[in-house]
Enzyme design. Structure first.
Site, PDB file in Angstrom:
ATOM      1  N   HIS A 199      48.831  81.839  29.367  1.00 55.93           N
ATOM      2  CA  HIS A 199      49.764  80.845  28.809  1.00 55.93           C
ATOM      3  C   HIS A 199      50.975  81.468  28.143  1.00 55.93           C
ATOM      4  O   HIS A 199      51.890  80.756  27.745  1.00 55.93           O
ATOM      5  CB  HIS A 199      49.045  79.929  27.836  1.00 55.93           C
ATOM      6  CG  HIS A 199      48.996  80.412  26.404  1.00 55.93           C
ATOM      7  ND1 HIS A 199      48.503  81.643  26.044  1.00 55.93           N
ATOM      8  CD2 HIS A 199      49.388  79.817  25.263  1.00 55.93           C
ATOM      9  CE1 HIS A 199      48.584  81.778  24.735  1.00 55.93           C
ATOM     10  NE2 HIS A 199      49.113  80.705  24.234  1.00 55.93           N
ATOM     11  N   GLY A 200      51.005  82.777  27.998  1.00 56.86           N
ATOM     12  CA  GLY A 200      52.146  83.395  27.324  1.00 56.86           C
ATOM     13  C   GLY A 200      51.921  84.886  27.198  1.00 56.86           C
ATOM     14  O   GLY A 200      51.087  85.463  27.908  1.00 56.86           O
TER      15      GLY A 200
END
Lengths: 144, 479
Positions: free
Chosen positions: B402-403
């Site tokens: 996600h990041g």
């Protein structure tokens, strides 16, 4: 024992959020310091001018740590909705059923407290309120 | 912590004690055995009804209960739902808008653009009042309608914005009546606000395309401007999670020993099929819809800010929602488990859905390519757009990273930032940044994060999601 800002606390070095640990001769003292560590984070370490005093009672558990989390959750809700920051705190009672405290509140000032953390939740992860050696230790991780 | 390499960047934590399944961790380099996040992967494996593995993506870092980057799929009939496996910021997520603007045409007016966005979208601690405070009835409509509520009120880049969101920008199981008065109080004046912490709004340049065919399907043209929004459900989502974790923790004895003896109180869980589990799912989905409405209102405000700052027409701006993903959520999905299609509840705590090509749940314009997977990096380097794969459906319940994932605690970042002006350092590299507080910039500096290029390379190398394009920041707004 009534305690006022500032009080000593340790940074747990949590990677994503902020964790703090406080100590006291009694459970009440350690918890009062944890309340004021929460306040210091919210105020960015700046002074908080007390405006009013209030008795705050919450149901708690499981265990003493659960009661500590319950008190912090209530104070966080007041911070989020009324911008109230504890300036002083006396924990009158803490047990597995809940806790009762007298808290002197001030207002979060957008300028004076601009470097304060946006504390959004009190987590249960690594929460502690327990004896350690001759004293007591209290601990909480805040989601920011 | 015992670890064994499965292949490449994939490692296994063997099942032991009361773990129901092994852990599987995608990692940038060998995992550090003393990383507390690995213990959290093992802890998640204790949850009733967990299927196949307790998974962690390569942006894994120490969370609370679940690790950040954790994925756990539960049997929908007999498994558990854990609010901590969704997180406090329910449906925290990322949206990317593409535009017809050339980055080099915008650069001379970058300050005006960034300043206008900062003026029009409230940011920082307790940000509020982007739009008038919502009445209780209006809030019910937001909680049920999600992104569509905002599109109907004109907050949009185009009329089909909602269809270009994961789940169409709305979870249909939302139950507004399960959202408490306190949660409503925290959220009623926060719709259309960015908030603080790692949330941001960026003006990006599409710097490089790796897969021209998929990039074209996604509308990504090298050299053009994209807008990236990262935020979630604000105080409303936090309060929903807070209240349900507390209620479930207090009632954990009601659901049997497996629930009463979970190794971390933040994992507090209830059976999905129980009344309490169902009430949480209804409230959580309502909060997820609030987050979609939040990003949708911000989309409308950002479009208006760009039109005003650049004095151009909507046609010249050419803004379109590329996609919108949620990376803190639990969703009922169908997945093949050991050759049998089963209904499962997939918890993604800091992980992104990444369904592969041909999946009917992917919007029609992207179905041949696979779902767009939006992976923000840090404010000084780059972000990535990837595409979902069939391999992800087989290996990770259709999930990706996600990041970048934090590398340093906020305290450590502040110590390293002492005596430095992060804003000036970024300006020297052509990145204009506006933030509510100097402390935020130090906490969020590039060095505080893993290099997201390494993170997405692990996902690409494992075949979980494929690289499509890289975005680089030009203007950044932080809370």
């Amino acid at each position: 024992m009534r305690l006022s800002l500032p009080q000593p606390y340790e940074d747990l070095g949590h990677t994503a959020d902020v964790g703090v640990r406080t100590r006291g001769a009694t459970a009440e003292e350690a918890l009062a310091r944890l309340v004021l560590a929460f306040a210091a984070l919210a105020a960015g370490g700046a002074a908080v001018a007390a405006e009013r005093e209030e008795r705050v009672a919450v149901e708690g558990g499981p265990g003493l740590a659960g009661s500590a989390v319950a008190l912090l959750r209530e104070l966080l809700y007041r911070l989020a909705t009324e911008a109230l920051v504890p300036a002083a705190c006396e924990v009158l009672r803490v047990d597995a059923a809940g806790t009762e405290a007298v808290v002197a509140f001030g207002r979060r000032d957008p300028v004076l407290h601009a470097e304060g953390a946006d504390l959004k939740a009190v987590t249960w992860h690594a929460a502690r309120l327990e004896r350690e050696g001759a004293g007591w230790v209290a601990q909480a991780v805040f989601d920011i | 912590m015992k670890l064994r390499r499965i292949e490449g960047d994939l490692w296994e934590i063997p099942r032991e004690g009361r773990m129901r399944v092994p852990g599987r961790v995608y990692s940038v380099g060998p995992p550090a055995p003393d990383d507390p996040a690995l213990q959290q992967v093992a802890n998640v494996a204790h949850l009733p009804g967990i299927l196949r593995f307790s998974l962690a993506m390569p942006d894994i870092h120490w969370g609370y209960g679940f690790p950040i980057g954790g994925v756990a799929a539960m049997d929908a009939e007999h498994g558990a739902v854990s609010p901590g496996g969704v997180g406090y910021d329910i449906n925290c997520g990322v949206r990317v808008l593409t535009t017809a603007l050339e980055a080099e045409d915008v650069r001379p007016r970058l300050h005006a653009v960034t300043a206008q966005l900062y003026r029009d979208i409230p940011t920082g601690v307790g940000a509020k009042s982007a739009i008038p405070r919502l009445s209780d009835d209006a809030l019910d409509e937001v909680l049920a309608g999600g992104a569509r509520w905002a599109v109907r009120r004109g907050f949009a880049a185009a009329s089909d914005d909602a269809e270009r969101c994961e789940e169409g920008g709305r979870l249909s199981g939302a139950d507004p009546s399960a959202v408490s008065a306190r949660a409503r109080t925290r959220g009623a004046d926060q719709l259309g606000t960015l908030g603080s912490g790692n949330h941001f709004l960026e003006v990006d340049r599409i710097a490089e395309v790796y897969d021209p065919v998929v990039a074209e399907a996604f509308g990504l043209v090298p050299g053009r401007v994209a807008i990236q929004i990262h935020t979630g459900s604000r105080g409303l989502g936090y309060q929903v999670c807070d209240e349900f974790v507390a209620e479930i923790a207090a009632r954990r004895g009601e659901f049997g020993e497996d629930y009463a003896t979970l190794p971390d109180p933040q994992l507090a869980a209830a059976p999905i099929a129980s009344a309490l589990g169902q009430r949480y799912l209804g409230a959580m989905q309502a909060a997820a819809n609030f987050a979609w409405a939040n990003r949708q209102v911000m989309t409308g405000l950002a479009v208006r800010a760009l039109l005003h700052a650049l004095a151009i027409s909507e046609r010249e701006l050419g803004a379109r929602v590329l996609y919108d993903v949620c990376h803190n959520v639990a969703k009922l999905e169908e997945h093949a488990v050991d050759g049998v299609v089963r209904r499962v509840l997939v918890h993604r705590k800091g992980a992104t859905r990444c369904f592969g090509p041909g999946d009917p749940r992917v919007p029609a314009p992207y179905r041949a390519a696979g779902q767009p997977v939006l992976i923000p990096g840090d404010m000084g380097r780059y972000s990535y757009v990837l595409a979902g794969t069939a391999r992800a459906m087989a290996d990770t319940f259709g999930s990706s990273c996600h990041g970048a994932g934090r590398l340093m605690s906020r305290g450590e970042a502040l110590r390293r930032g002492r005596g430095r002006s992060i804003a000036r350092e970024l300006a020297a590299r052509g990145i204009e940044v506006i933030a509510r507080g100097k402390k935020t910039l130090a906490e969020e500096m590039s060095e505080a994060y893993k290099d997201v290029a390494q993170v997405v390379a692990v996902m690409d190398g494992a075949g979980i999601s494929r690289l499509v394009a890289r975005l680089e920041p030009m203007g950044v707004i932080k809370g």
